[in-house]
Enzyme design. Structure first.
Site: not given
Length: 348
Positions: A101, A131, A209
């Protein structure tokens, strides 16, 4: 490879054993008011505090953690393309792991190492369902060595450190514990869940992230991918990363096992409405047409309501798979993700 850094990692394995004790970084466009952290290579190393074991772990891995900057993503603040950012880490001599993402929708991706070096990259593989994404880099500093994915399954209470670039503050570290394992976390705005997720109370914020969640030996326990609220963060497990990343490097994609069903964990209400002897396992609510479970498993034939919740009635119940107990949907998700591989199937 730098032998002194390997010696430090070996030392940490012994020191760590005796030590007591919103989507994060979803490509978030920066603007002129964004905070930028200072580069650590400007520090006067002759006049600083002694630090701690955490300091030793940080210094053993930080050269291999990168800031990921993504250009051309849609900006939520305007109608024009903006810039997003996240984190990543070196997995071998030429590849960096980050979140899918973080790089999704970007036109160009650049990386910056903690020593200030920049490098251009190419996305060689992406997998929405875990992901995870892999970038091939054009430059790796001499001080950076690949991080190792932990071979051990994490346990609740294990100490961990999240290292990354929250809000663009490069090289940040937060400390916590593994709060839970084998979580199944719904993907934002998607009709699927991430399996075998590690939960932590280490501070996780936008920009973390793709960064590593490491144990007290400096090994990667998971790839940070989301924050779920106060003191709740999530990371894609090292076990799933070990399965997905080699395929992304080799083939650019990864094939997940799936059954093509919707299901529910058997709780007390489900057990009572289906005359089951105990509340365990998962009940099949729906089997989707022309999917792997079609013709093999039976979905529910009706629904009732208990406590305001819809309860499937009449569907098959899975109690074990390959001889392993399946007490709930999390166990089924983890088993499919880590213990099985897809095979070709044909429905007439």
């Amino acid at each position: 490879m730098n032998d002194s850094r390997l010696d430090r990692r070996q030392f940490l394995a012994a020191a760590g054993a005796g030590l007591a004790g919103v989507v994060a970084g979803c490509s978030e466009p920066n603007n002129a008011s964004s905070i930028e952290g200072g580069s650590s290579h400007e520090i006067d190393h002759d006049n600083r505090a002694d630090g701690s074991t955490y300091t030793d772990i940080y210094e053993s891995v930080i050269d291999s953690v990168t800031q990921v900057r993504v250009f051309g993503v849609d900006s939520p603040l305007s109608d024009s393309p903006g810039r997003g950012q996240g984190s990543g880490f070196l997995i071998d001599d030429t590849h960096v792991v980050t979140n899918e993402h973080v790089v999704a929708g970007g036109q160009e991706v650049d990386l910056q190492y903690i020593n200030g070096d920049w490098t251009t990259t190419r996305v060689v593989g992406r997998d929405t369902y875990s992901d995870l994404a892999v970038l091939e880099v054009d430059h790796v500093p001499d001080t950076a060595t690949p991080l190792t994915l932990s071979e051990q399954r994490p346990v609740a209470g294990q100490q961990v450190l999240a290292i990354g670039n929250p809000y663009g503050l490069e090289g940040s570290m937060s400390q916590g514990i593994v709060s839970g394992i084998d979580r199944t976390v719904d993907a934002p705005d998607r009709d699927f869940s991430f399996p075998n997720v590690v939960q932590t109370d280490a501070g996780v914020n936008p920009g973390n992230s793709g960064g590593p969640l490491v144990d007290m030996n400096g090994n990667v326990v998971g790839v940070v991918n989301a924050a779920g609220g106060d003191n709740i963060g999530f990371a894609i497990s090292a076990a799933l990363t070990q399965r997905v990343v080699p395929a992304l490097i080799e083939d650019g994609e990864y094939d997940h096992s799936f059954m093509g069903i919707t299901l529910m964990t058997v709780d007390r209400f489900v057990a009572e409405e289906n005359d089951l002897p105990e509340a365990t396992g998962v009940i099949i609510d729906e089997v989707r047409p022309r999917q792997p479970a079609h013709g093999t498993l039976q979905g529910s034939h009706t629904r009732t309501r208990r406590g305001g919740e819809p309860i499937p009635v009449g569907g098959d119940v899975i109690l074990k798979m390959d001889g392993e107990p399946i007490p709930d949907r999390h166990a089924l998700s983890t088993h499919l993700a880590l213990e099985t591989s897809p095979v070709s199937y044909t429905h007439l």
